[in-house]
Scaffold this motif. Structure first.
Motif, PDB file in Angstrom:
ATOM      1  N   ILE A 101       0.843  -1.185   0.000  1.00 28.31           N
ATOM      2  CA  ILE A 101       0.000   0.000   0.000  1.00 28.31           C
ATOM      3  C   ILE A 101       0.885   1.244   0.000  1.00 28.31           C
ATOM      4  O   ILE A 101       2.115   1.157  -0.043  1.00 28.31           O
ATOM      5  CB  ILE A 101      -0.942  -0.003   1.222  1.00 28.31           C
ATOM      6  CG1 ILE A 101      -0.119   0.012   2.524  1.00 28.31           C
ATOM      7  CG2 ILE A 101      -1.864  -1.214   1.177  1.00 28.31           C
ATOM      8  CD1 ILE A 101      -0.964   0.200   3.773  1.00 28.31           C
ATOM      9  N   ASN A 102       0.260   2.409   0.046  1.00 27.71           N
ATOM     10  CA  ASN A 102       0.996   3.657   0.173  1.00 27.71           C
ATOM     11  C   ASN A 102       1.234   3.977   1.647  1.00 27.71           C
ATOM     12  O   ASN A 102       0.511   3.500   2.529  1.00 27.71           O
ATOM     13  CB  ASN A 102       0.241   4.785  -0.531  1.00 27.71           C
ATOM     14  CG  ASN A 102       0.280   4.629  -2.046  1.00 27.71           C
ATOM     15  OD1 ASN A 102       1.251   4.998  -2.690  1.00 27.71           O
ATOM     16  ND2 ASN A 102      -0.779   4.054  -2.614  1.00 27.71           N
ATOM     17  N   ALA A 103       2.239   4.783   1.909  1.00 28.15           N
ATOM     18  CA  ALA A 103       2.689   5.042   3.275  1.00 28.15           C
ATOM     19  C   ALA A 103       1.615   5.727   4.123  1.00 28.15           C
ATOM     20  O   ALA A 103       0.692   6.377   3.607  1.00 28.15           O
ATOM     21  CB  ALA A 103       3.947   5.903   3.244  1.00 28.15           C
ATOM     22  N   ALA A 104       1.781   5.600   5.435  1.00 21.31           N
ATOM     23  CA  ALA A 104       0.819   6.187   6.374  1.00 21.31           C
ATOM     24  C   ALA A 104       0.734   7.700   6.235  1.00 21.31           C
ATOM     25  O   ALA A 104      -0.289   8.303   6.583  1.00 21.31           O
ATOM     26  CB  ALA A 104       1.194   5.807   7.800  1.00 21.31           C
ATOM     27  N   SER A 105       1.795   8.324   5.733  1.00 20.16           N
ATOM     28  CA  SER A 105       1.822   9.784   5.601  1.00 20.16           C
ATOM     29  C   SER A 105       1.110  10.283   4.344  1.00 20.16           C
ATOM     30  O   SER A 105       1.007  11.498   4.137  1.00 20.16           O
ATOM     31  CB  SER A 105       3.275  10.269   5.579  1.00 20.16           C
ATOM     32  OG  SER A 105       3.974   9.685   4.482  1.00 20.16           O
ATOM     33  N   THR A 106       0.606   9.369   3.504  1.00 22.94           N
ATOM     34  CA  THR A 106      -0.024   9.768   2.239  1.00 22.94           C
ATOM     35  C   THR A 106      -1.544   9.780   2.375  1.00 22.94           C
ATOM     36  O   THR A 106      -2.112   9.108   3.242  1.00 22.94           O
ATOM     37  CB  THR A 106       0.361   8.800   1.106  1.00 22.94           C
ATOM     38  OG1 THR A 106      -0.303   7.542   1.315  1.00 22.94           O
ATOM     39  CG2 THR A 106       1.872   8.582   1.052  1.00 22.94           C
ATOM     40  N   PRO A 107      -2.219  10.487   1.462  1.00 22.99           N
ATOM     41  CA  PRO A 107      -3.698  10.494   1.505  1.00 22.99           C
ATOM     42  C   PRO A 107      -4.319   9.198   1.007  1.00 22.99           C
ATOM     43  O   PRO A 107      -5.543   9.030   1.099  1.00 22.99           O
ATOM     44  CB  PRO A 107      -4.057  11.667   0.577  1.00 22.99           C
ATOM     45  CG  PRO A 107      -2.898  11.808  -0.345  1.00 22.99           C
ATOM     46  CD  PRO A 107      -1.681  11.438   0.463  1.00 22.99           C
ATOM     47  N   PHE A 109      -3.409   6.094   2.095  1.00 23.05           N
ATOM     48  CA  PHE A 109      -3.192   5.015   3.070  1.00 23.05           C
ATOM     49  C   PHE A 109      -4.496   4.350   3.516  1.00 23.05           C
ATOM     50  O   PHE A 109      -4.665   3.136   3.397  1.00 23.05           O
ATOM     51  CB  PHE A 109      -2.428   5.596   4.264  1.00 23.05           C
ATOM     52  CG  PHE A 109      -2.346   4.704   5.469  1.00 23.05           C
ATOM     53  CD1 PHE A 109      -1.486   3.622   5.496  1.00 23.05           C
ATOM     54  CD2 PHE A 109      -3.120   4.968   6.591  1.00 23.05           C
ATOM     55  CE1 PHE A 109      -1.401   2.804   6.620  1.00 23.05           C
ATOM     56  CE2 PHE A 109      -3.041   4.163   7.716  1.00 23.05           C
ATOM     57  CZ  PHE A 109      -2.186   3.080   7.723  1.00 23.05           C
ATOM     58  N   ALA A 110      -5.419   5.127   4.047  1.00 22.32           N
ATOM     59  CA  ALA A 110      -6.652   4.556   4.612  1.00 22.32           C
ATOM     60  C   ALA A 110      -7.490   3.871   3.536  1.00 22.32           C
ATOM     61  O   ALA A 110      -8.003   2.762   3.748  1.00 22.32           O
ATOM     62  CB  ALA A 110      -7.458   5.642   5.316  1.00 22.32           C
ATOM     63  N   ASP A 111      -7.614   4.504   2.377  1.00 16.28           N
ATOM     64  CA  ASP A 111      -8.401   3.903   1.298  1.00 16.28           C
ATOM     65  C   ASP A 111      -7.760   2.615   0.802  1.00 16.28           C
ATOM     66  O   ASP A 111      -8.463   1.652   0.460  1.00 16.28           O
ATOM     67  CB  ASP A 111      -8.542   4.887   0.134  1.00 16.28           C
ATOM     68  CG  ASP A 111      -9.482   6.045   0.452  1.00 16.28           C
ATOM     69  OD1 ASP A 111     -10.310   5.895   1.369  1.00 16.28           O
ATOM     70  OD2 ASP A 111      -9.371   7.094  -0.208  1.00 16.28           O
ATOM     71  N   ASP A 112      -6.426   2.589   0.749  1.00 16.23           N
ATOM     72  CA  ASP A 112      -5.726   1.375   0.314  1.00 16.23           C
ATOM     73  C   ASP A 112      -6.055   0.204   1.227  1.00 16.23           C
ATOM     74  O   ASP A 112      -6.391  -0.893   0.763  1.00 16.23           O
ATOM     75  CB  ASP A 112      -4.206   1.603   0.316  1.00 16.23           C
ATOM     76  CG  ASP A 112      -3.722   2.428  -0.862  1.00 16.23           C
ATOM     77  OD1 ASP A 112      -4.528   2.741  -1.752  1.00 16.23           O
ATOM     78  OD2 ASP A 112      -2.515   2.750  -0.888  1.00 16.23           O
TER      79      ASP A 112
END
Length: 289
Positions: free
Chosen positions: A66-72, A74-77
Motif C-alpha cells: 500500500i501507500n505510506a501512512a503519511s499519504t492520503p 493510506f486509509a483507502d488502500d
C-alpha cells in the motif's frame, strides 16, 4: 518465500501471468509502481480482482504494498485490499511505532468490514535512517508484524550513498537482520534495479542468504529463478542437517550435551538450524529424510 515478484496494481493484464509464475510470493504494488494520477484507478482494479475470487487456488503467498501512512491514499488502500486471500500488507516507510499501530488498527477494522476471518500480517519496509534505527521497535509494535524488508534504494539514494557499495550494503543488511532477530520476525532482502545484471542480483542474494534473510525481492520475472535457486537449501546442507538431527536423537537418548558431527561440535543452536533446513526442504518437496 524465496522469491517475491512485484506486480503493478495498475496493470491487471499481468495478474494471471504472475499467478502462473514460479515465484513463491506475489506483491501487488499500489505504491512506487503506480503513477500518482492513477492511484485510485489501480486501487479499484486490484480490489475488484480480489473480490472476484481471482486468487482462488493461488499457491503463492499474496502481499499487497500500500501507500505510506503519511499519504492520503493510506486509509483507502487498506480498506480496499483487506480481502480474503491476502496474506500480508506491505507497509512502506514507517517512521514510528504509531505508524505501525495505525496500520494494524486500520487492518483490523477493514477485516471486520470485509468479513475477513484470517488476520492479515504486516511486512514493514525499512527505507529511511530513522526506521533502521528503530527497526526492532517497529517490528515489536504489533503482533501483526511478520517481517522487516530492506529498502536499499530508498535508503541510500537520498543520502548520496552508492547502492552497489558492498560495505555499505552489508552493514545496513546486518543492522536490519539483527533488528528482525531481536523482534523474532523474518528479514527480507531488497529489490535490485539493474535487471540486466543477473550476476549482480545473484551475488546480493547470496549475501542475503548467508546473513539469514528469508528471500529476495524480484522486480522482473527473470530474477525469480535466481532467487529460488539461491535460497533453496543445498543437497549438502540437507544431508548435514539430517546427520545433525540423527546425532541429536542419539545424544538425547544417551543424556549427552554437546557432541561432534563431521568433526564439528554441535549443540542446541545447531540443532535448531538443522530443523529449519529440513523443514524448508520438505516444504519445497526436496528429499529430506
Amino acid at each position: 518465500m524465496r522469491s517475491k515478484l512485484f506486480v503493478p496494481a495498475s496493470r491487471p493484464e499481468l495478474f494471471s501471468k504472475a499467478l502462473a509464475s514460479a515465484a513463491d510470493g506475489l506483491c501487488f504494488d499500489l505504491e512506487d509502481a503506480v503513477a500518482p494520477t492513477r492511484k485510485a484507478e489501480a486501487r479499484d482494479r486490484l480490489a475488484a480482482f480480489l473480490r472476484s475470487g481471482g486468487l482462488a487456488g493461488a499457491r503463492q503467498k499474496i502481499i499487497v504494498r500500500i501507500n505510506a501512512a503519511s499519504t492520503p491514499h493510506f486509509a483507502d488502500d487498506i480498506r480496499a485490499v483487506a480481502q480474503a486471500g491476502v496474506d500480508v500488507v506491505n507497509l512502506p516507510k514507517p517512521r514510528s511505532v504509531d505508524d505501525v499501530r495505525a496500520a494494524a488498527a486500520a487492518l483490523q477494522q477493514a477485516e471486520q468490514t470485509n468479513g475477513v476471518l484470517a488476520p492479515i500480517g504486516l511486512l514493514l519496509n525499512i527505507e529511511e535512517p530513522v526506521a533502521l534505527r528503530l527497526a526492532a521497535e517497529l517490528a515489536a509494535a504489533s503482533p501483526r508484524v511478520v517481517g522487516l524488508q530492506m529498502g536499499l534504494g530508498d535508503m541510500f539514494e537520498p543520502l548520496g550513498m552508492a547502492r552497489r557499495d558492498a560495505i555499505s550494503v552489508q552493514a545496513t543488511m546486518f543492522a536490519l537482520r539483527m533488528a528482525a532477530g531481536e523482534a523474532g520476525v523474518y528479514a527480507y532482502d531488497s529489490a535490485f534495479a539493474d535487471i540486466a545484471d543477473a550476476a549482480g542480483y545473484r551475488a546480493e542474494a547470496e549475501l542475503a542468504r548467508r546473513m539469514g534473510f528469508l528471500g529476495k525481492t524480484c522486480i522482473h520475472p527473470s530474477q525469480v529463478a535466481i532467487a529460488n535457486d539461491v535460497f533453496r537449501p543445498t543437497d549438502a546442507e540437507i544431508a548435514h542437517a539430517r546427520k545433525v538431527l540423527q546425532a541429536a536423537r542419539e545424544a538425547d537418548a544417551s543424556g549427552a550435551g554437546a557432541y561432534v558431527v563431521d568433526g564439528k561440535m554441535v549443540d542446541a543452536p545447531f540443532v535448531a538450524r538443522a530443523e529449519q533446513i529440513v523443514a524448508s526442504a520438505r516444504a519445497l518437496d526436496l528429499p529430506a529424510g
